[in-house]
Design a protein around this motif. Structure first.
Motif, PDB file in Angstrom:
ATOM      1  N   ARG A  59       4.728 -10.372   1.254  1.00 17.68           N
ATOM      2  CA  ARG A  59       3.698  -9.707   2.039  1.00 17.68           C
ATOM      3  C   ARG A  59       3.629  -8.260   1.548  1.00 17.68           C
ATOM      4  O   ARG A  59       4.638  -7.560   1.477  1.00 17.68           O
ATOM      5  CB  ARG A  59       4.048  -9.766   3.524  1.00 17.68           C
ATOM      6  N   ILE A  60       2.406  -7.785   1.193  1.00 18.52           N
ATOM      7  CA  ILE A  60       2.217  -6.481   0.570  1.00 18.52           C
ATOM      8  C   ILE A  60       1.359  -5.590   1.461  1.00 18.52           C
ATOM      9  O   ILE A  60       0.382  -6.050   2.063  1.00 18.52           O
ATOM     10  CB  ILE A  60       1.545  -6.619  -0.822  1.00 18.52           C
ATOM     11  N   VAL A  61       1.738  -4.299   1.514  1.00 22.24           N
ATOM     12  CA  VAL A  61       0.939  -3.269   2.182  1.00 22.24           C
ATOM     13  C   VAL A  61       0.602  -2.199   1.155  1.00 22.24           C
ATOM     14  O   VAL A  61       1.437  -1.841   0.314  1.00 22.24           O
ATOM     15  CB  VAL A  61       1.715  -2.643   3.363  1.00 22.24           C
ATOM     16  N   LEU A  62      -0.647  -1.689   1.192  1.00 26.17           N
ATOM     17  CA  LEU A  62      -1.059  -0.617   0.293  1.00 26.17           C
ATOM     18  C   LEU A  62      -0.848   0.718   0.980  1.00 26.17           C
ATOM     19  O   LEU A  62      -1.392   0.973   2.062  1.00 26.17           O
ATOM     20  CB  LEU A  62      -2.527  -0.788  -0.111  1.00 26.17           C
ATOM     21  N   VAL A  63      -0.048   1.583   0.351  1.00 25.09           N
ATOM     22  CA  VAL A  63       0.311   2.876   0.917  1.00 25.09           C
ATOM     23  C   VAL A  63      -0.242   3.985   0.025  1.00 25.09           C
ATOM     24  O   VAL A  63      -0.152   3.913  -1.210  1.00 25.09           O
ATOM     25  CB  VAL A  63       1.847   3.012   1.032  1.00 25.09           C
ATOM     26  N   ALA A  64      -0.824   5.012   0.656  1.00 30.96           N
ATOM     27  CA  ALA A  64      -1.271   6.194  -0.091  1.00 30.96           C
ATOM     28  C   ALA A  64      -0.095   7.159  -0.189  1.00 30.96           C
ATOM     29  O   ALA A  64       0.425   7.628   0.830  1.00 30.96           O
ATOM     30  CB  ALA A  64      -2.452   6.846   0.615  1.00 30.96           C
ATOM     31  N   ASP A  65       0.338   7.450  -1.431  1.00 29.35           N
ATOM     32  CA  ASP A  65       1.507   8.330  -1.591  1.00 29.35           C
ATOM     33  C   ASP A  65       1.102   9.795  -1.445  1.00 29.35           C
ATOM     34  O   ASP A  65      -0.054  10.112  -1.111  1.00 29.35           O
ATOM     35  CB  ASP A  65       2.209   8.043  -2.919  1.00 29.35           C
ATOM     36  N   LYS A  66       2.025  10.709  -1.735  1.00 31.00           N
ATOM     37  CA  LYS A  66       1.767  12.137  -1.535  1.00 31.00           C
ATOM     38  C   LYS A  66       0.670  12.665  -2.461  1.00 31.00           C
ATOM     39  O   LYS A  66       0.040  13.689  -2.185  1.00 31.00           O
ATOM     40  CB  LYS A  66       3.056  12.921  -1.746  1.00 31.00           C
ATOM     41  N   ASP A  67       0.434  11.939  -3.573  1.00 33.69           N
ATOM     42  CA  ASP A  67      -0.629  12.338  -4.506  1.00 33.69           C
ATOM     43  C   ASP A  67      -1.913  11.568  -4.249  1.00 33.69           C
ATOM     44  O   ASP A  67      -2.839  11.614  -5.078  1.00 33.69           O
ATOM     45  CB  ASP A  67      -0.155  12.095  -5.948  1.00 33.69           C
ATOM     46  N   ASN A  68      -1.949  10.848  -3.124  1.00 34.06           N
ATOM     47  CA  ASN A  68      -3.126  10.050  -2.736  1.00 34.06           C
ATOM     48  C   ASN A  68      -3.407   8.908  -3.711  1.00 34.06           C
ATOM     49  O   ASN A  68      -4.555   8.479  -3.866  1.00 34.06           O
ATOM     50  CB  ASN A  68      -4.374  10.931  -2.591  1.00 34.06           C
ATOM     51  N   LYS A  69      -2.379   8.427  -4.334  1.00 32.16           N
ATOM     52  CA  LYS A  69      -2.504   7.249  -5.190  1.00 32.16           C
ATOM     53  C   LYS A  69      -1.989   6.025  -4.438  1.00 32.16           C
ATOM     54  O   LYS A  69      -1.027   6.110  -3.669  1.00 32.16           O
ATOM     55  CB  LYS A  69      -1.726   7.435  -6.494  1.00 32.16           C
ATOM     56  N   VAL A  70      -2.630   4.906  -4.694  1.00 32.74           N
ATOM     57  CA  VAL A  70      -2.285   3.676  -3.981  1.00 32.74           C
ATOM     58  C   VAL A  70      -1.023   3.063  -4.581  1.00 32.74           C
ATOM     59  O   VAL A  70      -0.908   2.919  -5.802  1.00 32.74           O
ATOM     60  CB  VAL A  70      -3.448   2.666  -4.049  1.00 32.74           C
ATOM     61  N   LYS A  71      -0.123   2.705  -3.662  1.00 33.08           N
ATOM     62  CA  LYS A  71       1.127   2.066  -4.069  1.00 33.08           C
ATOM     63  C   LYS A  71       1.302   0.781  -3.264  1.00 33.08           C
ATOM     64  O   LYS A  71       1.133   0.770  -2.050  1.00 33.08           O
ATOM     65  CB  LYS A  71       2.306   3.013  -3.811  1.00 33.08           C
ATOM     66  N   ALA A  72       1.611  -0.310  -3.962  1.00 29.22           N
ATOM     67  CA  ALA A  72       1.849  -1.597  -3.302  1.00 29.22           C
ATOM     68  C   ALA A  72       3.300  -1.660  -2.843  1.00 29.22           C
ATOM     69  O   ALA A  72       4.217  -1.527  -3.652  1.00 29.22           O
ATOM     70  CB  ALA A  72       1.531  -2.751  -4.248  1.00 29.22           C
ATOM     71  N   VAL A  73       3.505  -1.878  -1.536  1.00 24.61           N
ATOM     72  CA  VAL A  73       4.849  -1.887  -0.959  1.00 24.61           C
ATOM     73  C   VAL A  73       5.115  -3.242  -0.309  1.00 24.61           C
ATOM     74  O   VAL A  73       4.371  -3.654   0.592  1.00 24.61           O
ATOM     75  CB  VAL A  73       5.008  -0.769   0.093  1.00 24.61           C
ATOM     76  N   PRO A  74       6.139  -3.970  -0.750  1.00 29.54           N
ATOM     77  CA  PRO A  74       6.487  -5.237  -0.082  1.00 29.54           C
ATOM     78  C   PRO A  74       7.122  -4.961   1.282  1.00 29.54           C
ATOM     79  O   PRO A  74       7.914  -4.019   1.420  1.00 29.54           O
ATOM     80  CB  PRO A  74       7.472  -5.902  -1.043  1.00 29.54           C
ATOM     81  N   VAL A  75       6.779  -5.779   2.259  1.00 22.86           N
ATOM     82  CA  VAL A  75       7.307  -5.596   3.610  1.00 22.86           C
ATOM     83  C   VAL A  75       7.790  -6.933   4.163  1.00 22.86           C
ATOM     84  O   VAL A  75       7.339  -8.001   3.739  1.00 22.86           O
ATOM     85  CB  VAL A  75       6.234  -5.008   4.561  1.00 22.86           C
ATOM     86  N   GLU A  76       8.726  -6.843   5.112  1.00 21.77           N
ATOM     87  CA  GLU A  76       9.153  -8.008   5.879  1.00 21.77           C
ATOM     88  C   GLU A  76       8.582  -7.875   7.279  1.00 21.77           C
ATOM     89  O   GLU A  76       8.761  -6.840   7.929  1.00 21.77           O
ATOM     90  CB  GLU A  76      10.685  -8.097   5.932  1.00 21.77           C
ATOM     91  N   VAL A  77       7.887  -8.934   7.737  1.00 18.56           N
ATOM     92  CA  VAL A  77       7.153  -8.822   8.994  1.00 18.56           C
ATOM     93  C   VAL A  77       7.411 -10.027   9.893  1.00 18.56           C
ATOM     94  O   VAL A  77       7.891 -11.070   9.447  1.00 18.56           O
ATOM     95  CB  VAL A  77       5.627  -8.707   8.729  1.00 18.56           C
TER      96      VAL A  77
END
Length: 369
Positions: free
Chosen positions: A297-315
């Motif tokens: 399961r993946i969430v898209l996170v905006a990092d400090k430079d406003n770039k999109v980062k794919a982060v795996p999560v457990e839900v």
């Protein structure tokens, strides 16, 4: 003049190249994001269950005979001691009359011999023999009477009559494989279900209490979803867990009880148990803010430079199908995309538009209701 022409041409080419580069650079697009925070929620774990009454007693004949009368109907509510069936006793009645006559004759013989012994006309041996014959006759008579009484079959408990597979005239005995019926005491209904070791640990570790038994006692009440999809009007209580896991399946057997004063629930029914788990200070996100990629399961996170980062999560899913509780992968104030999910690729520079987290949660809850 030639030098001037070359300079003009170079300037034109430089401007043209600059315009070409501007056309190939993608614009920074705005996307809505939320900064996640911690909140409280309740999870509902669901388990298929089978329903049984407090007691389910097979009613069987203790003596041989033909069914002469049936006093009840299927589904009828009966009281303890109420007559259910009567077997034919004509032969037994005749045997009882003959046995009773023998008792009377044996008693007469004893009465006749007593004065003779008292006057020493005969020995005590004859009297003792007569008394033994009297006792034997009484025993035979009482046995036949008991047989007649057993022919009247009564309910041993308060309950509901099950199916009646046999009809009038059917021959039955104590060896008949099929019972006459089954009486179920359904004043309380037990729901039996099973859960694996991880589920058992999740539930008990989140329960209040020091000892295992104390945790069971203080567990929140559970719901029962009936086979028609409706929730049963009364909540239930988990009463027991099996002492050890099943070595074949790795599961624990669990029993919950539900009051059933209106006798709506019956033995042999089925349903689904819902066990609530109250969670405090957890991160909750909309399910549509996630992607499922293979087994992750993946969430898209905006990092400090406003770039999109794919982060795996457990839900874990929150009831209603709108939210997830995030157990691993996110921390408070992480900015996750709530639009463009599935479209925006990792590494893309975006212009985050911050949306209030509470607004998203409330709008989702309204959509559920």
């Amino acid at each position: 003049m030639k030098k001037l022409s070359l300079s003009i041409i170079s300037l034109v080419l430089l401007v043209a190249c600059g315009k070409k580069e501007e056309k190939t650079t993608p614009p920074v697009m705005p996307y809505k994001v939320v900064a996640v925070t911690q909140s409280n929620t309740t999870l509902l774990a669901e388990y298929p269950a089978t329903l049984e009454g407090i007691t389910d007693i097979d009613i069987r004949a203790k003596v041989d005979g033909y069914i002469e009368k049936i006093y009840v109907q299927e589904g009828q509510e009966v009281k303890k001691g109420q007559l259910l069936f009567k077997l034919e006793t004509q032969t037994a009645n005749q045997e009882a009359s003959a046995a009773k006559a023998k008792v009377a004759a044996a008693q007469v013989e004893v009465n006749r011999l007593i004065p003779l012994v008292e006057r020493n006309i005969i020995s005590d041996v004859q009297l003792e023999t007569a008394k033994a014959n009297l006792a034997s006759a009484k025993s035979t008579y009482q046995s036949i009477v008991a047989k007649i009484n057993y022919a009247s079959i009564k309910s041993p408990v308060n309950g509901i009559v099950g199916t009646l597979p046999l009809r009038l005239g059917s021959y039955v005995s104590s060896q008949t494989a099929e019972p006459l019926t089954r009486i179920s005491d359904v004043s309380t209904i037990f729901a039996y279900f099973s859960m694996n070791e991880k589920q058992q640990l999740d539930i008990t570790m989140n329960a209040v209490g020091k000892t295992f038994q104390e945790k069971i006692t203080k567990m929140p009440r559970v719901n029962l979803i009936l086979s028609n999809g409706m929730q049963y009007e009364n909540t239930g209580k988990i009463e027991t867990f099996s002492g050890q896991a099943n070595t074949q399946t790795g599961s624990f057997n669990v029993r919950a009880s539900f009051p059933n004063a209106n006798k709506l629930l019956r033995s042999g029914g089925s349903g689904t148990i819902q066990i609530p788990t109250n969670l405090n200070e957890v991160i909750i996100i909309p399910q549509n803010a996630t992607l499922e990629m293979q087994d992750k399961r993946i969430v898209l996170v905006a990092d400090k430079d406003n770039k999109v980062k794919a982060v795996p999560v457990e839900v874990r899913a929150v009831p209603g199908g709108r939210f997830f509780v995030v157990d691993k992968g996110l921390k408070e104030n992480d900015k996750i995309l709530i639009e463009g999910v599935g479209i925006v690729s990792e590494g893309t520079l975006i212009k985050p538009e911050l949306v209030d987290y509470a607004t998203i949660i409330n709008s989702e809850e309204k959509a559920v209701n």
